[in-house]
Design a protein around this motif. Structure first.
Motif, mmCIF file in Angstrom:
data_model
loop_
_atom_site.group_PDB
_atom_site.id
_atom_site.type_symbol
_atom_site.label_atom_id
_atom_site.label_comp_id
_atom_site.label_asym_id
_atom_site.label_seq_id
_atom_site.Cartn_x
_atom_site.Cartn_y
_atom_site.Cartn_z
ATOM 1 N N UNK A 155 0.673 10.616 5.273
ATOM 2 C CA UNK A 155 0.762 9.279 4.686
ATOM 3 C C UNK A 155 0.276 8.221 5.669
ATOM 4 N N UNK A 156 0.614 8.384 6.937
ATOM 5 C CA UNK A 156 0.125 7.437 7.951
ATOM 6 C C UNK A 156 -1.395 7.542 8.076
ATOM 7 N N UNK A 157 -1.935 8.758 8.031
ATOM 8 C CA UNK A 157 -3.392 8.938 8.064
ATOM 9 C C UNK A 157 -4.033 8.274 6.850
ATOM 10 N N UNK A 158 -3.368 8.382 5.709
ATOM 11 C CA UNK A 158 -3.900 7.783 4.486
ATOM 12 C C UNK A 158 -3.995 6.260 4.628
ATOM 13 N N UNK A 159 -3.025 5.638 5.250
ATOM 14 C CA UNK A 159 -3.079 4.189 5.483
ATOM 15 C C UNK A 159 -4.311 3.827 6.309
ATOM 16 N N UNK A 160 -4.612 4.650 7.318
ATOM 17 C CA UNK A 160 -5.832 4.411 8.119
ATOM 18 C C UNK A 160 -7.073 4.641 7.267
ATOM 19 N N UNK B 100 -7.562 4.242 4.104
ATOM 20 C CA UNK B 100 -7.857 3.170 3.145
ATOM 21 C C UNK B 100 -8.104 1.829 3.833
ATOM 22 N N UNK B 101 -8.222 1.871 5.171
ATOM 23 C CA UNK B 101 -8.658 0.691 5.912
ATOM 24 C C UNK B 101 -7.563 -0.245 6.369
ATOM 25 N N UNK C 216 0.841 -1.205 0.000
ATOM 26 C CA UNK C 216 0.000 0.000 0.000
ATOM 27 C C UNK C 216 0.873 1.252 0.000
ATOM 28 N N UNK C 217 1.944 1.217 0.757
ATOM 29 C CA UNK C 217 2.855 2.363 0.836
ATOM 30 C C UNK C 217 3.552 2.597 -0.499
ATOM 31 N N UNK C 218 3.818 1.530 -1.236
ATOM 32 C CA UNK C 218 4.404 1.667 -2.581
ATOM 33 C C UNK C 218 3.469 2.449 -3.491
ATOM 34 N N UNK C 219 2.176 2.138 -3.406
ATOM 35 C CA UNK C 219 1.182 2.841 -4.235
ATOM 36 C C UNK C 219 1.062 4.300 -3.812
ATOM 37 N N UNK C 220 1.121 4.543 -2.508
ATOM 38 C CA UNK C 220 1.075 5.917 -2.011
ATOM 39 C C UNK C 220 2.314 6.672 -2.481
ATOM 40 N N UNK C 221 3.479 5.990 -2.449
ATOM 41 C CA UNK C 221 4.723 6.620 -2.917
ATOM 42 C C UNK C 221 4.581 7.040 -4.375
ATOM 43 N N UNK C 222 3.913 6.228 -5.185
ATOM 44 C CA UNK C 222 3.700 6.573 -6.594
ATOM 45 C C UNK C 222 2.838 7.841 -6.707
ATOM 46 N N UNK D 229 5.036 10.715 -5.743
ATOM 47 C CA UNK D 229 5.976 10.969 -6.832
ATOM 48 C C UNK D 229 5.292 11.738 -7.969
ATOM 49 N N UNK D 230 4.029 11.401 -8.245
ATOM 50 C CA UNK D 230 3.269 12.045 -9.329
ATOM 51 C C UNK D 230 2.565 13.326 -8.872
ATOM 52 N N UNK D 231 2.896 13.803 -7.657
ATOM 53 C CA UNK D 231 2.302 15.034 -7.108
ATOM 54 C C UNK D 231 0.788 14.948 -6.991
ATOM 55 N N UNK D 232 0.292 13.787 -6.571
ATOM 56 C CA UNK D 232 -1.142 13.636 -6.320
ATOM 57 C C UNK D 232 -1.357 13.679 -4.810
ATOM 58 N N UNK D 233 -2.413 14.337 -4.377
ATOM 59 C CA UNK D 233 -2.655 14.447 -2.930
ATOM 60 C C UNK D 233 -3.147 13.134 -2.327
ATOM 61 N N UNK D 234 -2.811 12.926 -1.048
ATOM 62 C CA UNK D 234 -3.332 11.770 -0.319
ATOM 63 C C UNK D 234 -4.670 12.161 0.308
ATOM 64 N N UNK D 235 -5.374 11.196 0.893
ATOM 65 C CA UNK D 235 -6.774 11.387 1.318
ATOM 66 C C UNK D 235 -6.987 12.611 2.205
ATOM 67 N N UNK D 236 -6.183 12.783 3.246
ATOM 68 C CA UNK D 236 -6.408 13.909 4.156
ATOM 69 C C UNK D 236 -6.208 15.236 3.423
ATOM 70 N N UNK D 237 -5.298 15.264 2.481
ATOM 71 C CA UNK D 237 -5.067 16.481 1.710
ATOM 72 C C UNK D 237 -6.199 16.732 0.721
ATOM 73 N N UNK D 238 -6.777 15.664 0.171
ATOM 74 C CA UNK D 238 -7.892 15.819 -0.767
ATOM 75 C C UNK D 238 -9.055 16.532 -0.086
ATOM 76 N N UNK D 239 -9.332 16.156 1.168
ATOM 77 C CA UNK D 239 -10.419 16.813 1.908
ATOM 78 C C UNK D 239 -10.120 18.297 2.086
ATOM 79 N N UNK D 240 -8.886 18.597 2.472
ATOM 80 C CA UNK D 240 -8.498 19.991 2.686
ATOM 81 C C UNK D 240 -8.522 20.776 1.370
ATOM 82 N N UNK D 241 -7.982 20.174 0.322
ATOM 83 C CA UNK D 241 -7.975 20.835 -0.986
ATOM 84 C C UNK D 241 -9.399 21.034 -1.510
ATOM 85 N N UNK D 242 -10.264 20.046 -1.305
ATOM 86 C CA UNK D 242 -11.661 20.166 -1.739
ATOM 87 C C UNK D 242 -12.310 21.372 -1.067
#
Length: 199
Positions: free
Chosen positions: A146-151, A153-154, A19-25, A28-41
């Protein structure tokens, strides 16, 4: 590619490492993780040009609705009252649809970029540093994000010991490998372009 990298490693929690490998991708591609998506939204919903336009429309409609409701209160004829209520309903539908439209717009924008919509990526406002992005202009994910994102995604909580001993080094390793492979790919493409232009 990344699953092959995992085969060379011995992890206590391979599921978290994958899962962390996918988050790293994503990082790397400058895509926000879940907690940032909420803030950006929320920022896109409140500070974008689209949001400002929508808010002006909604406020205008709400003012009309209040005026019409006052007219309904003093109206003496049932037919006129029904017409007024019909117009009020149409305006309320417009308000609901516009709020829905700006919510969808904000969500879609939050998936596209980590640039702060409030300061347009400059990190600065007229009053000084942008408070939304702490003057960085971007929402680069922190280790906590990133740690919040792991939580999110379950995959549950990650202990400090596991994070420090295995997962954080693995994240750094993945990002480092991606940068190296990206640089090598760019170099190969440039060499190929150079050879084609020389012939």
């Amino acid at each position: 590619m990344m699953p092959n990298w995992l085969n060379d490693e011995s992890f206590r929690r391979k599921d978290l490492a994958l899962a962390l490998s996918c988050i790293a991708l994503d990082v790397f591609c400058d895509k926000p993780v879940a907690s940032q998506k909420r803030q950006l939204t929320a920022l896109w919903r409140n500070h974008s040009d689209q949001a400002k336009r929508s808010n002006r429309l909604i406020k205008g409609w709400q003012i009309k609705i209040k005026q019409l409701q006052r007219d309904v209160d003093i109206c003496g004829m049932q037919a006129a009252e029904e017409r007024l209520l019909s117009v009020i309903n149409e305006l309320e539908v417009l308000v609901i649809n516009e709020r829905r439209r700006i919510d969808e717009y904000a969500r879609s924008q939050s998936l596209k970029s980590i640039t702060c919509p409030r300061c347009s990526g400059t990190g600065l406002m007229q009053s000084g540093k942008c408070s939304s992005c702490d003057g960085r202009g971007l929402f680069s994910p922190s280790a906590d994000n990133i740690r919040q994102h792991l939580r999110h995604i379950g995959l549950g909580r990650v202990s400090d010991k596991l994070w420090d001993s295995e997962l954080r080094p693995w994240l750094d390793n993945c990002l480092s490998r991606m940068h190296i492979e990206s640089n090598e790919a760019v170099k190969l493409l440039l060499d190929k372009l150079y050879k084609e232009s020389a012939s």
